[in-house]
Design a protein around this motif. Sequence first.
Motif, PDB file in Angstrom:
ATOM      1  N   CYS A 134      56.062 -41.216 -64.613  1.00  0.00           N
ATOM      2  CA  CYS A 134      56.598 -40.964 -65.951  1.00  0.00           C
ATOM      3  C   CYS A 134      56.207 -39.555 -66.383  1.00  0.00           C
ATOM      4  O   CYS A 134      55.089 -39.109 -66.126  1.00  0.00           O
ATOM      5  N   ALA A 135      57.113 -38.874 -67.031  1.00  0.00           N
ATOM      6  CA  ALA A 135      56.846 -37.518 -67.521  1.00  0.00           C
ATOM      7  C   ALA A 135      55.832 -37.559 -68.665  1.00  0.00           C
ATOM      8  O   ALA A 135      55.640 -38.599 -69.300  1.00  0.00           O
ATOM      9  N   ALA A 136      55.202 -36.424 -68.930  1.00  0.00           N
ATOM     10  CA  ALA A 136      54.303 -36.324 -70.083  1.00  0.00           C
ATOM     11  C   ALA A 136      55.091 -36.674 -71.335  1.00  0.00           C
ATOM     12  O   ALA A 136      56.246 -36.283 -71.486  1.00  0.00           O
ATOM     13  N   LEU A 188      59.377 -43.712 -74.319  1.00  0.00           N
ATOM     14  CA  LEU A 188      58.805 -42.631 -75.122  1.00  0.00           C
ATOM     15  C   LEU A 188      57.592 -43.157 -75.885  1.00  0.00           C
ATOM     16  O   LEU A 188      57.615 -44.284 -76.381  1.00  0.00           O
ATOM     17  N   CYS A 189      56.565 -42.342 -75.992  1.00  0.00           N
ATOM     18  CA  CYS A 189      55.406 -42.710 -76.803  1.00  0.00           C
ATOM     19  C   CYS A 189      55.836 -42.778 -78.265  1.00  0.00           C
ATOM     20  O   CYS A 189      56.709 -42.021 -78.704  1.00  0.00           O
ATOM     21  N   GLY A 190      55.240 -43.678 -79.013  1.00  0.00           N
ATOM     22  CA  GLY A 190      55.573 -43.849 -80.418  1.00  0.00           C
ATOM     23  C   GLY A 190      54.974 -42.764 -81.293  1.00  0.00           C
ATOM     24  O   GLY A 190      54.176 -41.927 -80.841  1.00  0.00           O
ATOM     25  N   VAL A 191      55.333 -42.804 -82.542  1.00  0.00           N
ATOM     26  CA  VAL A 191      54.828 -41.842 -83.525  1.00  0.00           C
ATOM     27  C   VAL A 191      53.304 -41.916 -83.559  1.00  0.00           C
ATOM     28  O   VAL A 191      52.725 -42.999 -83.597  1.00  0.00           O
ATOM     29  N   GLY A 192      52.658 -40.774 -83.501  1.00  0.00           N
ATOM     30  CA  GLY A 192      51.201 -40.701 -83.573  1.00  0.00           C
ATOM     31  C   GLY A 192      50.504 -40.921 -82.247  1.00  0.00           C
ATOM     32  O   GLY A 192      49.285 -41.003 -82.193  1.00  0.00           O
ATOM     33  N   ILE A 236      50.664 -39.999 -77.715  1.00  0.00           N
ATOM     34  CA  ILE A 236      51.155 -39.039 -76.726  1.00  0.00           C
ATOM     35  C   ILE A 236      50.525 -39.325 -75.365  1.00  0.00           C
ATOM     36  O   ILE A 236      49.474 -39.962 -75.288  1.00  0.00           O
ATOM     37  N   THR A 237      51.168 -38.855 -74.315  1.00  0.00           N
ATOM     38  CA  THR A 237      50.529 -38.771 -72.999  1.00  0.00           C
ATOM     39  C   THR A 237      50.545 -37.301 -72.617  1.00  0.00           C
ATOM     40  O   THR A 237      51.588 -36.665 -72.628  1.00  0.00           O
ATOM     41  N   ALA A 238      49.410 -36.755 -72.317  1.00  0.00           N
ATOM     42  CA  ALA A 238      49.325 -35.334 -71.974  1.00  0.00           C
ATOM     43  C   ALA A 238      49.543 -35.109 -70.484  1.00  0.00           C
ATOM     44  O   ALA A 238      49.765 -33.993 -70.049  1.00  0.00           O
ATOM     45  N   THR A 282      51.202 -36.871 -66.563  1.00  0.00           N
ATOM     46  CA  THR A 282      52.257 -37.709 -66.017  1.00  0.00           C
ATOM     47  C   THR A 282      51.682 -38.998 -65.434  1.00  0.00           C
ATOM     48  O   THR A 282      50.485 -39.104 -65.184  1.00  0.00           O
ATOM     49  N   GLY A 283      52.570 -39.970 -65.229  1.00  0.00           N
ATOM     50  CA  GLY A 283      52.184 -41.199 -64.553  1.00  0.00           C
ATOM     51  C   GLY A 283      51.336 -42.154 -65.370  1.00  0.00           C
ATOM     52  O   GLY A 283      50.549 -42.912 -64.812  1.00  0.00           O
ATOM     53  N   ARG A 284      51.506 -42.165 -66.661  1.00  0.00           N
ATOM     54  CA  ARG A 284      50.655 -42.986 -67.530  1.00  0.00           C
ATOM     55  C   ARG A 284      51.277 -44.342 -67.808  1.00  0.00           C
ATOM     56  O   ARG A 284      52.489 -44.480 -67.879  1.00  0.00           O
ATOM     57  N   ASP A 285      50.398 -45.342 -68.007  1.00  0.00           N
ATOM     58  CA  ASP A 285      50.871 -46.679 -68.373  1.00  0.00           C
ATOM     59  C   ASP A 285      50.579 -47.006 -69.840  1.00  0.00           C
ATOM     60  O   ASP A 285      50.945 -48.079 -70.318  1.00  0.00           O
ATOM     61  N   THR A 286      49.941 -46.101 -70.539  1.00  0.00           N
ATOM     62  CA  THR A 286      49.694 -46.243 -71.975  1.00  0.00           C
ATOM     63  C   THR A 286      49.761 -44.863 -72.627  1.00  0.00           C
ATOM     64  O   THR A 286      49.637 -43.844 -71.959  1.00  0.00           O
ATOM     65  N   CYS A 287      49.926 -44.858 -73.941  1.00  0.00           N
ATOM     66  CA  CYS A 287      49.880 -43.613 -74.713  1.00  0.00           C
ATOM     67  C   CYS A 287      48.557 -43.560 -75.470  1.00  0.00           C
ATOM     68  O   CYS A 287      47.993 -44.600 -75.803  1.00  0.00           O
ATOM     69  N   ASP A 288      48.092 -42.373 -75.718  1.00  0.00           N
ATOM     70  CA  ASP A 288      46.848 -42.172 -76.450  1.00  0.00           C
ATOM     71  C   ASP A 288      47.154 -41.743 -77.878  1.00  0.00           C
ATOM     72  O   ASP A 288      48.154 -41.060 -78.118  1.00  0.00           O
ATOM     73  N   PRO A 289      46.287 -42.110 -78.834  1.00  0.00           N
ATOM     74  CA  PRO A 289      46.483 -41.624 -80.204  1.00  0.00           C
ATOM     75  C   PRO A 289      46.382 -40.104 -80.245  1.00  0.00           C
ATOM     76  O   PRO A 289      45.581 -39.509 -79.521  1.00  0.00           O
TER      77      PRO A 289
END
Length: 70
Positions: free
Chosen positions: A24-26, A40-44, A46-48, A50-57
């Motif tokens: 997955c792209a950043a 896409l990561c939700g509002v608030g 992000i993933t900085a 690639t290849g993430r399975d979760t987004c960070d605040p």
Amino acid sequence: TYFVLTFSIQGEEPNSDDTACDPCAAGKYQPEQGKETCLLCGVGTITATTGRDTCDPCEQVSYVNMLVTG
């Protein structure tokens, strides 16, 4: 005629011709295996990387913090 089926792991999605999986792209993520597209990561969040399975605040940065830490 034959079909090549790809089974992506978490943090990946099949490439455009379904022959392999790409990370997955950043800014996107995929928490489940075998899905067609990254989300896409939700509002608030992000993933900085690639290849993430979760987004960070997102980190909250204030103007005062920027002045102090420079």
